[in-house]
Design a protein around this motif. Structure first.
Motif, PDB file in Angstrom:
ATOM      1  N   LEU A 129      48.752  10.286  20.279  1.00 55.60           N
ATOM      2  CA  LEU A 129      49.452  11.052  19.150  1.00 55.60           C
ATOM      3  C   LEU A 129      50.757  11.514  19.523  1.00 55.60           C
ATOM      4  CD1 LEU A 129      46.155  13.193  18.443  1.00 55.60           C
ATOM      5  CD2 LEU A 129      47.197  11.564  17.063  1.00 55.60           C
ATOM      6  N   TRP A 130      51.051  11.715  20.659  1.00 55.51           N
ATOM      7  CA  TRP A 130      52.353  12.076  21.054  1.00 55.51           C
ATOM      8  C   TRP A 130      53.278  10.863  20.770  1.00 55.51           C
ATOM      9  CZ3 TRP A 130      54.266  16.363  21.576  1.00 55.51           C
ATOM     10  CH2 TRP A 130      53.649  17.777  22.008  1.00 55.51           C
ATOM     11  N   VAL A 131      52.999   9.545  20.918  1.00 52.85           N
ATOM     12  CA  VAL A 131      54.007   8.370  20.668  1.00 52.85           C
ATOM     13  C   VAL A 131      53.864   8.370  19.013  1.00 52.85           C
ATOM     14  CG1 VAL A 131      53.998   5.928  20.201  1.00 52.85           C
ATOM     15  CG2 VAL A 131      53.182   6.867  22.360  1.00 52.85           C
ATOM     16  N   CYS A 132      52.674   8.962  18.275  1.00 54.21           N
ATOM     17  CA  CYS A 132      53.059   9.038  16.752  1.00 54.21           C
ATOM     18  C   CYS A 132      54.055  10.150  16.591  1.00 54.21           C
ATOM     19  CB  CYS A 132      51.891   9.340  16.146  1.00 54.21           C
ATOM     20  SG  CYS A 132      51.824   9.789  14.508  1.00 54.21           S
ATOM     21  N   VAL A 133      53.806  11.185  17.083  1.00 58.56           N
ATOM     22  CA  VAL A 133      54.838  12.268  16.815  1.00 58.56           C
ATOM     23  C   VAL A 133      56.289  11.934  17.201  1.00 58.56           C
ATOM     24  CG1 VAL A 133      55.762  14.844  17.851  1.00 58.56           C
ATOM     25  CG2 VAL A 133      53.206  14.206  17.213  1.00 58.56           C
ATOM     26  N   THR A 134      56.571  11.266  18.335  1.00 59.02           N
ATOM     27  CA  THR A 134      57.907  10.766  18.387  1.00 59.02           C
ATOM     28  C   THR A 134      58.437  10.003  17.582  1.00 59.02           C
ATOM     29  OG1 THR A 134      57.239  10.917  21.202  1.00 59.02           O
ATOM     30  CG2 THR A 134      59.152   9.858  20.387  1.00 59.02           C
ATOM     31  N   GLY A 135      57.452   9.056  17.069  1.00 60.22           N
ATOM     32  CA  GLY A 135      57.928   8.024  16.199  1.00 60.22           C
ATOM     33  C   GLY A 135      58.268   8.788  14.758  1.00 60.22           C
ATOM     34  N   MET A 136      57.662   9.735  14.259  1.00 61.13           N
ATOM     35  CA  MET A 136      57.960  10.447  13.244  1.00 61.13           C
ATOM     36  C   MET A 136      59.324  11.364  13.387  1.00 61.13           C
ATOM     37  SD  MET A 136      56.022  10.008  10.842  1.00 61.13           S
ATOM     38  CE  MET A 136      56.118  11.333   9.784  1.00 61.13           C
ATOM     39  N   TRP A 137      59.493  11.732  14.611  1.00 60.82           N
ATOM     40  CA  TRP A 137      60.883  12.489  14.908  1.00 60.82           C
ATOM     41  C   TRP A 137      61.825  11.745  14.614  1.00 60.82           C
ATOM     42  CZ3 TRP A 137      62.307  17.667  16.192  1.00 60.82           C
ATOM     43  CH2 TRP A 137      61.326  18.553  16.236  1.00 60.82           C
ATOM     44  N   SER A 138      61.858  10.461  15.287  1.00 57.65           N
ATOM     45  CA  SER A 138      62.636   9.521  15.281  1.00 57.65           C
ATOM     46  C   SER A 138      63.201   9.111  13.895  1.00 57.65           C
ATOM     47  CB  SER A 138      62.362   8.403  16.154  1.00 57.65           C
ATOM     48  OG  SER A 138      62.017   8.590  17.390  1.00 57.65           O
ATOM     49  N   ALA A 139      62.356   8.921  13.001  1.00 55.29           N
ATOM     50  CA  ALA A 139      62.390   8.508  11.539  1.00 55.29           C
ATOM     51  C   ALA A 139      63.315   9.558  10.948  1.00 55.29           C
ATOM     52  CB  ALA A 139      61.107   8.102  11.004  1.00 55.29           C
ATOM     53  N   ALA A 140      62.728  10.903  11.132  1.00 56.16           N
ATOM     54  CA  ALA A 140      63.261  12.119  10.421  1.00 56.16           C
ATOM     55  C   ALA A 140      64.564  12.135  10.867  1.00 56.16           C
ATOM     56  CB  ALA A 140      62.463  13.329  10.588  1.00 56.16           C
ATOM     57  N   LEU A 141      64.793  12.174  12.244  1.00 58.67           N
ATOM     58  CA  LEU A 141      66.222  12.213  12.777  1.00 58.67           C
ATOM     59  C   LEU A 141      67.227  11.279  12.433  1.00 58.67           C
ATOM     60  CD1 LEU A 141      65.496  13.264  16.452  1.00 58.67           C
ATOM     61  CD2 LEU A 141      66.479  14.623  14.440  1.00 58.67           C
ATOM     62  N   PHE A 142      66.569  10.047  12.151  1.00 62.60           N
ATOM     63  CA  PHE A 142      67.620   8.918  11.403  1.00 62.60           C
ATOM     64  C   PHE A 142      68.197   9.360  10.133  1.00 62.60           C
ATOM     65  CE2 PHE A 142      67.978   4.911   9.145  1.00 62.60           C
ATOM     66  CZ  PHE A 142      68.911   4.261  10.039  1.00 62.60           C
ATOM     67  N   VAL A 143      67.292   9.768   9.397  1.00 63.92           N
ATOM     68  CA  VAL A 143      67.613  10.315   7.849  1.00 63.92           C
ATOM     69  C   VAL A 143      68.798  11.521   8.053  1.00 63.92           C
ATOM     70  CG1 VAL A 143      66.841  11.065   5.671  1.00 63.92           C
ATOM     71  CG2 VAL A 143      65.498   9.318   6.904  1.00 63.92           C
ATOM     72  N   VAL A 144      68.425  12.455   8.742  1.00 60.67           N
ATOM     73  CA  VAL A 144      69.102  13.684   9.038  1.00 60.67           C
ATOM     74  C   VAL A 144      70.447  13.229   9.620  1.00 60.67           C
ATOM     75  CG1 VAL A 144      69.304  15.964  10.040  1.00 60.67           C
ATOM     76  CG2 VAL A 144      67.107  15.155   9.036  1.00 60.67           C
ATOM     77  N   PHE A 145      70.500  12.462  10.381  1.00 62.91           N
ATOM     78  CA  PHE A 145      71.884  12.184  10.755  1.00 62.91           C
ATOM     79  C   PHE A 145      72.515  10.852  10.258  1.00 62.91           C
ATOM     80  CE2 PHE A 145      69.977  14.862  14.258  1.00 62.91           C
ATOM     81  CZ  PHE A 145      70.785  15.689  14.259  1.00 62.91           C
ATOM     82  N   SER A 146      71.976  10.370   9.203  1.00 65.38           N
ATOM     83  CA  SER A 146      72.903   9.374   8.494  1.00 65.38           C
ATOM     84  C   SER A 146      73.784   9.857   7.457  1.00 65.38           C
ATOM     85  CB  SER A 146      71.479   8.545   7.611  1.00 65.38           C
ATOM     86  OG  SER A 146      71.179   9.423   6.567  1.00 65.38           O
ATOM     87  N   PRO A 147      74.508   8.976   7.033  1.00 66.06           N
ATOM     88  CA  PRO A 147      75.687   9.239   6.000  1.00 66.06           C
ATOM     89  C   PRO A 147      75.171   9.959   4.762  1.00 66.06           C
ATOM     90  CG  PRO A 147      75.951   7.022   6.770  1.00 66.06           C
ATOM     91  CD  PRO A 147      74.714   7.492   7.370  1.00 66.06           C
ATOM     92  N   LEU A 148      73.798   9.972   4.681  1.00 66.70           N
ATOM     93  CA  LEU A 148      73.191  10.768   3.277  1.00 66.70           C
ATOM     94  C   LEU A 148      73.440  12.067   3.217  1.00 66.70           C
ATOM     95  CD1 LEU A 148      71.008  10.064   1.104  1.00 66.70           C
ATOM     96  CD2 LEU A 148      69.498  11.032   2.864  1.00 66.70           C
ATOM     97  N   ARG A 149      73.587  12.932   4.263  1.00 68.34           N
ATOM     98  CA  ARG A 149      73.803  14.052   4.260  1.00 68.34           C
ATOM     99  C   ARG A 149      75.106  14.674   4.116  1.00 68.34           C
ATOM    100  NH1 ARG A 149      75.516  16.690   9.077  1.00 68.34           N
ATOM    101  NH2 ARG A 149      75.412  14.957  10.756  1.00 68.34           N
ATOM    102  N   THR A 150      75.922  13.557   4.249  1.00 75.90           N
ATOM    103  CA  THR A 150      77.400  13.902   4.184  1.00 75.90           C
ATOM    104  C   THR A 150      78.088  13.728   2.657  1.00 75.90           C
ATOM    105  OG1 THR A 150      78.115  11.692   5.098  1.00 75.90           O
ATOM    106  CG2 THR A 150      77.998  13.784   6.405  1.00 75.90           C
ATOM    107  N   LEU A 151      77.387  13.045   1.851  1.00 77.65           N
ATOM    108  CA  LEU A 151      77.589  12.400   0.529  1.00 77.65           C
ATOM    109  C   LEU A 151      77.728  13.746  -0.241  1.00 77.65           C
ATOM    110  CD1 LEU A 151      75.611   9.228  -0.194  1.00 77.65           C
ATOM    111  CD2 LEU A 151      78.111   9.249   0.519  1.00 77.65           C
TER     112      LEU A 151
END
Length: 168
Positions: A129-151
């Protein structure tokens, strides 16, 4: 989504037919909220919907008692992502981009299930379950810090009057 059947099998010692209701419950939000999510994605800025849903889903999935709510946020995120892809992708590439996106998102589910089952058997349920949580955090952080939020504006969205850059 994959954690519910795993919990039913490992903790409750459920059988094959007893795993079906948690799986059905996990996918039920997609059935119920698909159409309203499309309307919401048209009304609001898709970038903000994607970031909000991903961050909220990340926080919810980190909290095991509230993990059931996380499935409902996948739907508006996926709808906003589809709307965003349709706006920024040239029309002649939309089917290819959608096919690749769906393959990446849903094609790995069987592999993730296999990996999760193997890891849970080898290492135990809590580390899995911790591996699952880590994967979800990684996916969310990828979107949050992508160029998407600066458009500033999504071209072709209702916020820009529906004008696409290739239609000018």
């Amino acid at each position: 989504m994959g954690a519910l059947p795993l919990l039913a099998l490992k903790v409750l010692h459920a059988g094959t037919f007893q795993v079906s209701p948690p799986t059905f419950t996990g996918w039920l939000p997609h059935l119920v909220f698909s159409l309203p999510a499309g309307v919401v994605a048209d009304w609001f800025d898709q970038r903000k919907i994607m970031i909000f849903c991903d961050v909220t889903r990340m926080l919810l999935i980190a909290s095991v008692p509230l993990v059931g709510l996380a499935g409902g946020l996948s739907l508006p995120y996926n709808t906003a992502a589809l709307s965003y892809r349709q706006v920024v992708c040239p029309p002649e590439l939309q089917s290819r981009v959608s096919a690749v996106y769906l393959w990446i998102c849903y094609g790995v589910i069987p592999l993730g299930s296999l990996f999760g089952g193997t890891l849970a058997t080898a290492a135990g349920l809590e580390p899995t379950l911790w591996v699952c949580v880590t994967g979800m955090w990684s996916a969310a952080l990828f979107v949050v810090f992508s160029p998407l939020r600066t458009l500033r504006d999504v071209p072709g969205s209702p916020m820009t009057g529906g004008i696409r850059p290739d239609s000018v």
